[in-house]
Design an enzyme around this catalytic site. Structure first.
Site, PDB file in Angstrom:
ATOM      1  N   HIS A  60       1.044  -1.202  -0.021  1.00 19.71           N
ATOM      2  CA  HIS A  60       0.127   0.159  -0.067  1.00 19.71           C
ATOM      3  C   HIS A  60       0.842   1.309   0.121  1.00 19.71           C
ATOM      4  O   HIS A  60       1.853   1.053   0.589  1.00 19.71           O
ATOM      5  CB  HIS A  60      -0.951  -0.221   0.989  1.00 19.71           C
ATOM      6  CG  HIS A  60      -0.476   0.198   2.583  1.00 19.71           C
ATOM      7  ND1 HIS A  60      -0.086   1.431   2.852  1.00 19.71           N
ATOM      8  CD2 HIS A  60      -0.020  -0.491   3.414  1.00 19.71           C
ATOM      9  CE1 HIS A  60       0.144   1.411   4.231  1.00 19.71           C
ATOM     10  NE2 HIS A  60       0.288   0.059   4.888  1.00 19.71           N
ATOM     11  N   ASP A 162       5.924   2.785   7.040  1.00 19.82           N
ATOM     12  CA  ASP A 162       4.583   2.138   6.846  1.00 19.82           C
ATOM     13  C   ASP A 162       4.011   2.948   5.762  1.00 19.82           C
ATOM     14  O   ASP A 162       3.239   4.068   6.164  1.00 19.82           O
ATOM     15  CB  ASP A 162       3.764   1.957   8.151  1.00 19.82           C
ATOM     16  CG  ASP A 162       2.468   1.444   7.792  1.00 19.82           C
ATOM     17  OD1 ASP A 162       2.163   0.844   6.748  1.00 19.82           O
ATOM     18  OD2 ASP A 162       1.649   1.337   8.834  1.00 19.82           O
ATOM     19  N   GLU A 192      -5.095   1.504   2.080  1.00 17.34           N
ATOM     20  CA  GLU A 192      -5.136   0.327   2.914  1.00 17.34           C
ATOM     21  C   GLU A 192      -5.507   0.708   4.382  1.00 17.34           C
ATOM     22  O   GLU A 192      -5.792  -0.059   5.369  1.00 17.34           O
ATOM     23  CB  GLU A 192      -3.781   0.044   3.002  1.00 17.34           C
ATOM     24  CG  GLU A 192      -3.398  -1.494   3.850  1.00 17.34           C
ATOM     25  CD  GLU A 192      -3.066  -1.388   5.153  1.00 17.34           C
ATOM     26  OE1 GLU A 192      -2.978  -2.527   5.767  1.00 17.34           O
ATOM     27  OE2 GLU A 192      -2.754  -0.024   5.581  1.00 17.34           O
ATOM     28  N   GLU A 193      -5.120   2.033   4.814  1.00 23.17           N
ATOM     29  CA  GLU A 193      -4.944   2.495   6.197  1.00 23.17           C
ATOM     30  C   GLU A 193      -6.418   2.676   6.782  1.00 23.17           C
ATOM     31  O   GLU A 193      -6.613   2.832   7.781  1.00 23.17           O
ATOM     32  CB  GLU A 193      -4.263   3.705   6.451  1.00 23.17           C
ATOM     33  CG  GLU A 193      -2.538   3.543   6.138  1.00 23.17           C
ATOM     34  CD  GLU A 193      -2.018   2.673   7.274  1.00 23.17           C
ATOM     35  OE1 GLU A 193      -2.571   2.119   8.259  1.00 23.17           O
ATOM     36  OE2 GLU A 193      -0.832   2.507   7.290  1.00 23.17           O
ATOM     37  N   ASP A 215       4.451  -5.310   3.543  1.00 23.90           N
ATOM     38  CA  ASP A 215       4.102  -4.101   4.524  1.00 23.90           C
ATOM     39  C   ASP A 215       5.032  -4.289   5.599  1.00 23.90           C
ATOM     40  O   ASP A 215       5.822  -5.069   5.844  1.00 23.90           O
ATOM     41  CB  ASP A 215       2.669  -4.611   5.020  1.00 23.90           C
ATOM     42  CG  ASP A 215       1.763  -2.964   5.544  1.00 23.90           C
ATOM     43  OD1 ASP A 215       2.752  -2.233   5.914  1.00 23.90           O
ATOM     44  OD2 ASP A 215       0.638  -3.263   5.352  1.00 23.90           O
ATOM     45  N   HIS A 302       3.148   3.708  12.929  1.00 21.34           N
ATOM     46  CA  HIS A 302       1.902   4.790  13.037  1.00 21.34           C
ATOM     47  C   HIS A 302       2.498   5.921  13.974  1.00 21.34           C
ATOM     48  O   HIS A 302       1.577   6.706  14.300  1.00 21.34           O
ATOM     49  CB  HIS A 302       0.545   4.055  13.598  1.00 21.34           C
ATOM     50  CG  HIS A 302       0.060   3.270  12.280  1.00 21.34           C
ATOM     51  ND1 HIS A 302      -1.335   3.546  12.284  1.00 21.34           N
ATOM     52  CD2 HIS A 302       0.698   2.938  11.248  1.00 21.34           C
ATOM     53  CE1 HIS A 302      -1.650   2.599  10.977  1.00 21.34           C
ATOM     54  NE2 HIS A 302      -0.468   2.282  10.592  1.00 21.34           N
TER      55      HIS A 302
END
Ligand SMILES: [Zn+2]
Length: 332
Positions: A60, A162, A192-193, A215, A302
């Site tokens: 992603h 990420d 994706e998130e 990922d 994140h």
């Protein structure tokens, strides 16, 4: 490679607005694939043709961010989360909008560390009125972290490892491919998130025989780790066994571990209990797809300073290339 990583990590591309990062990736991929297409959801689909079964890699390219929900009379911006934003982890982080407007994430006075939610945060873009703010941003605009990409001894730190690190993995693997026995699709997926949305439509249209999500994965080596994850930074490519979105097909898990051994690539088995990847939707496509995952162990996932080991990145590049060049059968 570090320069390309910096370009990828700093390209604008929160979920639903991946156009700029897609353009960067398209230029980098162009010399190494036969066809490149973009679909309605914005997925960038790079096709390296081969006679064998269809093998779909998906990394992603979207990132998490903060969407403007309210502009107050003093020009402070209230925000909502695009994807999994941990409020306490982003206080005092510099941010940037697509038009270049910069600001800082701040926490409302009186909010309690440890109990904060995104509703307790606001963006300070340095203006003094609502009118001034409205010249720069509007409701629905998204801000992304504006922290630097830096080399820290054995690791790299920066925003959006990420999942731009995995975009780099696919791009570098593409470069290594000679003639391919398989019909290989490198998908740079969107959204994706916010729920694996892009990979879902890409997998439906590609109709792959095999799927591999690339990922980041949570890392287990930090002080106080409770061993809810299994992978360690510096120990190689993390071969996904399961996460919250998928239990990988045993054929793919074994194939990836065997390939790693055969090609002397450092690899480790990866189990995480929180978080999912594009594998979650790929494996459920149509009549089912034999799916696995190759992941880069990542610290501080994140947050604005995600950290990965470049040794692991190289191992993932080598493993993706090894799989692409392995003669697969249509039935696993
Ligand atoms: Zn991710």
């Amino acid at each position: 490679m570090i320069q390309t990583l910096t370009t990828l990590c700093t390209a604008f591309g929160p979920s639903g607005a991946e156009g700029a990062v897609a353009q960067v990736i398209e230029q980098l991929a162009h010399p190494y694939v036969d066809e490149i297409a973009r679909d309605t959801l914005g997925n960038l689909i790079c096709h390296k043709k081969g006679p064998g079964p269809r093998l779909m890699f998906s990394a992603h390219m979207d990132s998490i961010g903060l969407v403007v929900t309210h502009i107050d009379e003093k020009g402070f911006l209230r925000v909502g989360a695009i994807g999994g934003v941990h409020a306490d982890a982003v206080v005092n982080t510099p941010v940037r909008f697509q038009n270049g407007t910069c600001g800082v994430i701040a926490a409302q006075v009186g909010s309690t560390p440890g109990k904060r939610t995104v509703a307790d945060l606001y963006l300070d873009i340095g203006v003094s009125s609502q009118e001034e703010a409205q010249q720069l941003v509007q409701i629905g605009d998204v801000a992304v972290y504006n922290t630097p990409v830096v080399s820290v001894q054995n690791m790299m730190s920066g925003p959006y490892m990420d999942n731009r690190i995995s975009c780099l993995v696919l791009l570098k693997a593409m470069e290594k491919l000679q003639d391919c026995p398989n019909d290989v699709y490198f998908v740079f997926s969107t959204q994706e998130e916010v729920g694996l949305r892009g990979a879902k439509t890409a997998a439906w249209s590609i109709d792959p025989h095999y799927g591999v999500a690339v990922d980041v994965t949570s890392e287990d080596g930090q002080p106080g780790a409770k061993h809810t994850a299994s992978s360690l930074a510096g120990k190689g490519a993390a071969v996904k066994v399961m996460d919250r979105s998928v239990i990988c097909h045993p054929y793919m898990v074994n194939l990836l571990m065997d390939l790693a051994q055969e090609h002397h690539i450092a690899a480790q088995r990866d189990v995480i209990q929180a978080g999912g990847t594009d594998a979650g939707v790929i494996h459920q496509t149509r009549g089912g797809v034999c799916t696995g995952g190759i992941s880069i162990p990542c610290r501080n996932v994140h947050t604005p300073c995600e950290m990965v080991s470049m040794q692991d990145v190289q191992a993932c590049i080598d493993l993706v290339a090894a799989l692409a060049q392995t003669t697969l059968q249509k039935e696993c």
